[in-house]
Design a protein around this motif. Structure first.
Motif, PDB file in Angstrom:
ATOM      1  N   LEU A 118       0.823  -1.211   0.000  1.00 25.15           N
ATOM      2  CA  LEU A 118       0.000   0.000   0.000  1.00 25.15           C
ATOM      3  C   LEU A 118       0.855   1.257   0.000  1.00 25.15           C
ATOM      4  O   LEU A 118       1.945   1.299   0.589  1.00 25.15           O
ATOM      5  CB  LEU A 118      -0.941  -0.011   1.197  1.00 25.15           C
ATOM      6  CG  LEU A 118      -2.170  -0.916   1.016  1.00 25.15           C
ATOM      7  CD1 LEU A 118      -2.786  -1.264   2.352  1.00 25.15           C
ATOM      8  CD2 LEU A 118      -3.188  -0.249   0.111  1.00 25.15           C
ATOM      9  N   LYS A 119       0.331   2.277  -0.662  1.00 23.54           N
ATOM     10  CA  LYS A 119       1.004   3.562  -0.791  1.00 23.54           C
ATOM     11  C   LYS A 119       0.120   4.665  -0.201  1.00 23.54           C
ATOM     12  O   LYS A 119      -1.113   4.509  -0.168  1.00 23.54           O
ATOM     13  CB  LYS A 119       1.273   3.868  -2.259  1.00 23.54           C
ATOM     14  CG  LYS A 119       2.068   2.809  -2.988  1.00 23.54           C
ATOM     15  CD  LYS A 119       2.187   3.141  -4.474  1.00 23.54           C
ATOM     16  CE  LYS A 119       2.973   2.069  -5.219  1.00 23.54           C
ATOM     17  NZ  LYS A 119       3.093   2.379  -6.663  1.00 23.54           N
ATOM     18  N   PRO A 120       0.701   5.774   0.224  1.00 23.05           N
ATOM     19  CA  PRO A 120      -0.134   6.875   0.744  1.00 23.05           C
ATOM     20  C   PRO A 120      -1.204   7.324  -0.247  1.00 23.05           C
ATOM     21  O   PRO A 120      -2.303   7.711   0.176  1.00 23.05           O
ATOM     22  CB  PRO A 120       0.899   7.974   1.011  1.00 23.05           C
ATOM     23  CG  PRO A 120       2.152   7.236   1.325  1.00 23.05           C
ATOM     24  CD  PRO A 120       2.137   6.033   0.418  1.00 23.05           C
ATOM     25  N   GLU A 121      -0.921   7.249  -1.537  1.00 23.03           N
ATOM     26  CA  GLU A 121      -1.917   7.668  -2.529  1.00 23.03           C
ATOM     27  C   GLU A 121      -3.092   6.704  -2.651  1.00 23.03           C
ATOM     28  O   GLU A 121      -4.060   6.998  -3.355  1.00 23.03           O
ATOM     29  CB  GLU A 121      -1.261   7.865  -3.905  1.00 23.03           C
ATOM     30  CG  GLU A 121      -0.406   6.710  -4.370  1.00 23.03           C
ATOM     31  CD  GLU A 121       1.072   6.923  -4.077  1.00 23.03           C
ATOM     32  OE1 GLU A 121       1.405   7.374  -2.949  1.00 23.03           O
ATOM     33  OE2 GLU A 121       1.888   6.606  -4.966  1.00 23.03           O
ATOM     34  N   ASP A 122      -3.025   5.558  -1.961  1.00 23.30           N
ATOM     35  CA  ASP A 122      -4.171   4.645  -1.913  1.00 23.30           C
ATOM     36  C   ASP A 122      -5.193   5.072  -0.866  1.00 23.30           C
ATOM     37  O   ASP A 122      -6.273   4.490  -0.770  1.00 23.30           O
ATOM     38  CB  ASP A 122      -3.706   3.218  -1.607  1.00 23.30           C
ATOM     39  CG  ASP A 122      -2.862   2.623  -2.700  1.00 23.30           C
ATOM     40  OD1 ASP A 122      -1.848   1.957  -2.383  1.00 23.30           O
ATOM     41  OD2 ASP A 122      -3.200   2.818  -3.890  1.00 23.30           O
ATOM     42  N   THR A 123      -4.856   6.077  -0.070  1.00 18.70           N
ATOM     43  CA  THR A 123      -5.765   6.558   0.959  1.00 18.70           C
ATOM     44  C   THR A 123      -7.055   7.073   0.335  1.00 18.70           C
ATOM     45  O   THR A 123      -7.030   7.901  -0.570  1.00 18.70           O
ATOM     46  CB  THR A 123      -5.101   7.672   1.779  1.00 18.70           C
ATOM     47  OG1 THR A 123      -3.984   7.127   2.486  1.00 18.70           O
ATOM     48  CG2 THR A 123      -6.084   8.280   2.763  1.00 18.70           C
ATOM     49  N   ALA A 124      -8.191   6.563   0.818  1.00 25.58           N
ATOM     50  CA  ALA A 124      -9.499   6.945   0.285  1.00 25.58           C
ATOM     51  C   ALA A 124     -10.573   6.176   1.045  1.00 25.58           C
ATOM     52  O   ALA A 124     -10.267   5.267   1.818  1.00 25.58           O
ATOM     53  CB  ALA A 124      -9.606   6.640  -1.213  1.00 25.58           C
ATOM     54  N   VAL A 125     -11.815   6.532   0.776  1.00 22.23           N
ATOM     55  CA  VAL A 125     -12.934   5.692   1.193  1.00 22.23           C
ATOM     56  C   VAL A 125     -13.175   4.684   0.063  1.00 22.23           C
ATOM     57  O   VAL A 125     -13.293   5.076  -1.107  1.00 22.23           O
ATOM     58  CB  VAL A 125     -14.202   6.511   1.461  1.00 22.23           C
ATOM     59  CG1 VAL A 125     -15.369   5.589   1.817  1.00 22.23           C
ATOM     60  CG2 VAL A 125     -13.959   7.518   2.576  1.00 22.23           C
ATOM     61  N   TYR A 126     -13.230   3.419   0.411  1.00 22.13           N
ATOM     62  CA  TYR A 126     -13.415   2.354  -0.572  1.00 22.13           C
ATOM     63  C   TYR A 126     -14.853   1.848  -0.502  1.00 22.13           C
ATOM     64  O   TYR A 126     -15.381   1.575   0.583  1.00 22.13           O
ATOM     65  CB  TYR A 126     -12.442   1.213  -0.307  1.00 22.13           C
ATOM     66  CG  TYR A 126     -11.041   1.530  -0.779  1.00 22.13           C
ATOM     67  CD1 TYR A 126     -10.264   2.472  -0.119  1.00 22.13           C
ATOM     68  CD2 TYR A 126     -10.494   0.895  -1.885  1.00 22.13           C
ATOM     69  CE1 TYR A 126      -8.986   2.789  -0.560  1.00 22.13           C
ATOM     70  CE2 TYR A 126      -9.215   1.189  -2.330  1.00 22.13           C
ATOM     71  CZ  TYR A 126      -8.471   2.137  -1.659  1.00 22.13           C
ATOM     72  OH  TYR A 126      -7.205   2.450  -2.108  1.00 22.13           O
TER      73      TYR A 126
END
Length: 126
Positions: A86-94
């Protein structure tokens, strides 16, 4: 109709892993093509991965290829998203979503999906 409920989100360090689950109830799970989407505040909802009714064909957006795996377990009426590296840019609501599918088709846009879960937050720290 089908009801969807995501779980498995949380806070993880960069390079870590999470597995999201989406439990489906209601109409037969195998009748639906399924997808995972994500959304940052102020951004459009974007597709992450999709899977056909039978689970044979899958689609991944370029940024997650080789890191994420979508799967479905018909016996458990559950959709999964295994997220590795996982990368910081994967941060989100899924969000998971279901599309009524008369054929074994992949649906890549949010407008194709009629049913949505409430979302689960994934936060990746650097």
């Amino acid at each position: 109709q089908v009801q969807l409920a995501e779980s498995g989100g949380g806070l993880v360090q960069a390079g870590g892993s999470l597995r999201l689950s989406c439990a489906a109830s209601g109409r037969t799970f195998s009748s639906y093509a399924m997808g995972w989407f994500r959304q940052d505040p102020g951004q459009e909802r974007e597709v992450v991965a999709c899977i056909t009714r039978g689970g044979i064909s899958k689609y991944y957006t370029d940024s997650v290829k080789g890191r994420f795996t979508i799967s479905r377990d018909v016996a458990k009426n559950t959709l999964y998203l295994q997220m590795n590296s996982l990368k910081p840019e994967d941060t989100a609501v899924y969000y998971c979503a279901a599309a009524v599918s008369p054929a074994y088709s992949i649906f890549r846009t949010a407008d194709d999906y009629a049913y949505w879960g409430q979302g689960t937050q994934v936060t990746v720290s650097s």
